[in-house]
Design an enzyme around this catalytic site. Sequence first.
Site, short mmCIF file in Angstrom:
data_model
loop_
_atom_site.label_atom_id
_atom_site.label_comp_id
_atom_site.label_asym_id
_atom_site.label_seq_id
_atom_site.Cartn_x
_atom_site.Cartn_y
_atom_site.Cartn_z
N GLY A 126 31.21 44.95 -18.86
CA GLY A 126 30.07 44.74 -19.75
C GLY A 126 30.07 45.74 -20.89
O GLY A 126 29.02 46.18 -21.36
N ALA A 127 31.28 46.11 -21.33
CA ALA A 127 31.45 46.93 -22.53
C ALA A 127 30.79 48.31 -22.42
O ALA A 127 30.48 48.93 -23.43
CB ALA A 127 30.90 46.19 -23.76
N SER A 213 37.46 44.46 -17.34
CA SER A 213 37.01 44.85 -18.67
C SER A 213 36.60 46.34 -18.67
O SER A 213 37.40 47.18 -18.28
CB SER A 213 35.87 43.93 -19.12
OG SER A 213 35.66 44.02 -20.50
N ALA A 214 35.34 46.66 -19.04
CA ALA A 214 34.95 48.08 -18.99
C ALA A 214 35.08 48.61 -17.56
O ALA A 214 35.36 49.79 -17.35
CB ALA A 214 33.51 48.24 -19.48
N ASP A 341 42.91 37.11 -23.60
CA ASP A 341 41.83 38.10 -23.44
C ASP A 341 41.14 38.43 -24.77
O ASP A 341 39.94 38.71 -24.81
CB ASP A 341 42.40 39.41 -22.86
CG ASP A 341 41.88 39.73 -21.46
OD1 ASP A 341 40.76 39.31 -21.13
OD2 ASP A 341 42.60 40.41 -20.71
N HIS A 456 38.84 35.96 -21.72
CA HIS A 456 38.37 37.23 -21.13
C HIS A 456 37.42 36.93 -19.97
O HIS A 456 36.49 36.14 -20.14
CB HIS A 456 37.65 38.02 -22.23
CG HIS A 456 37.37 39.44 -21.88
ND1 HIS A 456 38.36 40.34 -21.56
CD2 HIS A 456 36.22 40.14 -21.82
CE1 HIS A 456 37.83 41.52 -21.31
NE2 HIS A 456 36.52 41.43 -21.46
#
Length: 559
Positions: A126-127, A213-214, A341, A456
Amino acid sequence: MRMITTLAMALLSISITLVSSAKLGVVQTESGRVQGTNKGTGLFTSVDVFKGIPFADTPGLWEKPKPHPGWDGVLKATKYAERCLQVTLLQTETRGSVDCLYLNIFVPQGLKLSSNLPVMVYLFGGAFLLGASNDLAILGDSLYDGKEMAERGNVIVVSANYRVGTLGFLSSGDTRMPGNYGLWDQHAAISWVRRNIAAFGGNPHNITIFGQSAGAASVNFQMLSPYSKGLFRRAISQGGVALSPWALQKEPMALTKKIARKVGCYRSDEDTMLTCLKMSDPVGLTMAGKIDILQILGNGVVMDLLELAPVVDGDFVPDEPARLFHNAADVDYMAGICSTDGHIFAGVDVPSINRKKANTTVEDVRDLLAGLTKEKGTAAVGSAFSVYSAHWGSNPDPAVVKKTVADIETDFLFLVPTQIALQLHANHSSGGRTFSYLFNMKTRIPGFPSWVEAEHSEDLQYVFGKPFATPLVYFPRHRDLSRNMIAYWTNFARTGDPGHGDSKVPVPWPTFGKTHHPFLTINHKMTKSSVGYDLRQNYVNYWTQMYSTLPSARRPQRE
Ligand SMILES: *[C@@H]1O[C@H](CO)[C@@H](O)[C@H](O)[C@H]1NC(C)=O
Ligand SMILES: *[C@@H]1O[C@H](CO)[C@@H](O)[C@H](O)[C@H]1NC(C)=O
Ligand SMILES: *[C@@H]1O[C@H](CO)[C@@H](O)[C@H](O)[C@H]1NC(C)=O
């Protein structure tokens, strides 16, 4: 006859009651007793589910997590805790709580109570701005619900919350406000699992951390930190590493000043400014961390917006990530990406790639490259463009140009940093094995151009067994893929080799070495030819050799 059948049925049901699956009931943890719920999954199988177990106390603003004071009686661990305070997806308000350091545990059971199971701890993505351990409940359970994975792979699955956004990652770049609070939370969660998981039937010496991701970059940061020595044995990064250009904030004080301006705390004296920030309302601080999409007009790119991220703090992350791989020398590491991605980022930076009625121009491609390579001034644009347009021919098909844009973002944000991390891991290994993959299952999102493969995050639904949990929205090929991914992931957690373990896999997965770079292509049709070598070597070479030797331009002040 009928009576005999009834009698047989009665006897059968009695024997089922007598030999139903084991369950944990009340479990003693270091802070107190907890009780979850037991969900039947088959005739003699079930999963014990514990939701919302605190692994630390409510953290102070920009303080490291502290041990939980404990409780009397039995804590009912039947509901997910609140997510850590964060902006909503639309960024118009906040949701969640500062009291958010909780984790969830999924334990598979058969006739006998499970013991000594491998443990897999999941870190959500979630960045570094959004997300939670129970995120994305669209069709019933959360996307990260661990029941299918636990049951099918015979492992314990744990998912944990950590602070995100301003409260998780703001930093002054020095000891006044070091940053990385979210990483410390993750570390506290993994350490709690290490100390307590035996009581749930887990093997504390067999912990694998995994994330996307994050969360994938977080997994890599946890591996690289000297604080993790001996804490876990294996790690999986899905679509992100600590070397990803969006995963490290290099100018934290500039960002802190920007946030201070938004909440009325900006002062020329930094100490006064930081004191003001520390007395500010967490909700206001959280809103001040929202992404300002207007910022990418001009020569900006989406990547520039992901500002709240881990930092080199001289402590948890003592140095540049690329210089820390010796700390992960004995950790087994599996890392990979989704083949498209970068597409969602590319679609914001160059919207024409998703428009049927528009063409993407050479100028669009050059502008994107200029935006991504700003730190090299304009020096990189020409060389990067010639590498990426080499296969175009004189009159390229518009779809080829569009796909090139997605490839550029995929390479820059995900693929190349992952390949470098895999190489650094293999090069520094003292026994830790290395595995590389490319997930390229065709996207299930309708309306995308035909060249889009795996978007992604699209790997997650298969790893978490959604095609089994919600069979109506999937086809048999998706269940084949999901079964195979759960097998590879949980075998890896059990043995350190995704090809070996309790679950059958379609093809062995060779290890990635110092000079030998195999990777496994993961989709629903896997055969021996799914093993390839030197993933996008030309492009990886360009960024690691040619590009990195270009001198850096002075970075523009971002305050
Ligand atoms: C990890 O778990 C596997 C499977 O249960 C077992 O064979 C192995 O010995 C365990 N490793 C350690 C260090 O306990
Ligand atoms: C896009 O390019 C193709 C091939 O070069 C051309 O036929 C088409 O007319 C162009 N479309 C637009 C909207 O410019
Ligand atoms: C890893 O080691 C190989 C062989 O010594 C070397 O060619 C390569 O550049 C190294 N990779 C990185 C990222 O340092």
